[in-house]
Motif scaffolding. Structure first.
Motif, mmCIF file in Angstrom:
data_model
loop_
_atom_site.group_PDB
_atom_site.id
_atom_site.type_symbol
_atom_site.label_atom_id
_atom_site.label_comp_id
_atom_site.label_asym_id
_atom_site.label_seq_id
_atom_site.Cartn_x
_atom_site.Cartn_y
_atom_site.Cartn_z
ATOM 1 N N TYR A 187 0.858 -1.179 0.000
ATOM 2 C CA TYR A 187 0.000 0.000 0.000
ATOM 3 C C TYR A 187 0.889 1.221 0.000
ATOM 4 N N ASP A 218 -6.217 -2.633 -6.488
ATOM 5 C CA ASP A 218 -5.779 -1.266 -6.153
ATOM 6 C C ASP A 218 -4.299 -1.065 -6.481
ATOM 7 N N ASP A 221 -3.730 -1.100 -10.247
ATOM 8 C CA ASP A 221 -4.113 0.205 -10.801
ATOM 9 C C ASP A 221 -3.055 1.259 -10.494
ATOM 10 N N GLU A 222 -2.506 1.223 -9.290
ATOM 11 C CA GLU A 222 -1.458 2.167 -8.913
ATOM 12 C C GLU A 222 -0.228 1.972 -9.810
ATOM 13 N N ASP A 282 -4.940 -8.032 -5.959
ATOM 14 C CA ASP A 282 -4.883 -6.674 -5.410
ATOM 15 C C ASP A 282 -5.056 -5.630 -6.524
#
Length: 125
Positions: A65, A103, A106-107, A101
């Motif tokens: 993250y 997210d 996409d990051e 994952d």
């Protein structure tokens, strides 16, 4: 160059910079209170490294993250490597993510759009 190593904490990733081998890694969660200050040692290290880089540089991003300020700072840092390929050096930028994952996938895609370096997406087991 000496090796730079910053140990992983609850809110900040492990950072490894080995200029002798051309290997760099950021691994873990990146949500430090002050991303500019946290990444300052890595940024200074890379500023020196790119003056006399190895033929091949590998930068592994293994992030679980990251917050917005970390994302911006890491893009700034990656920017130091962007001029190397035009000088005949190879730069391998690897974005590790868990298969499910979305997210972080996409990051990584956002990172790929914001750098002129090729980003390799690697699924971590």
């Amino acid at each position: 160059m000496n090796i730079l190593k910053i140990e992983k904490r609850i809110d900040s990733p492990m950072v490894l910079a080995d200029g002798e081998s051309g290997y760099f890694e950021v691994n873990g969660k990146s949500l430090p209170e002050d991303a500019v200050e946290f990444y300052r040692p890595l940024e200074k290290y890379i500023q020196e490294y790119v003056k006399s880089p190895k033929q091949k540089t590998t930068f592994n991003l293994k992030l679980e993250y990251l917050n917005t300020s970390s994302s911006k700072k890491l893009l700034d840092i990656i920017g130091y490597f962007e001029g190397l390929p035009s000088q005949g050096y190879q730069v391998e930028l690897n974005w590790y993510h868990r298969d499910e994952d979305q997210d972080m996938i996409d990051e990584g895609i956002e990172f790929a759009h914001m750098t002129n370096l090729k980003v390799n997406f690697i699924v971590e087991q």
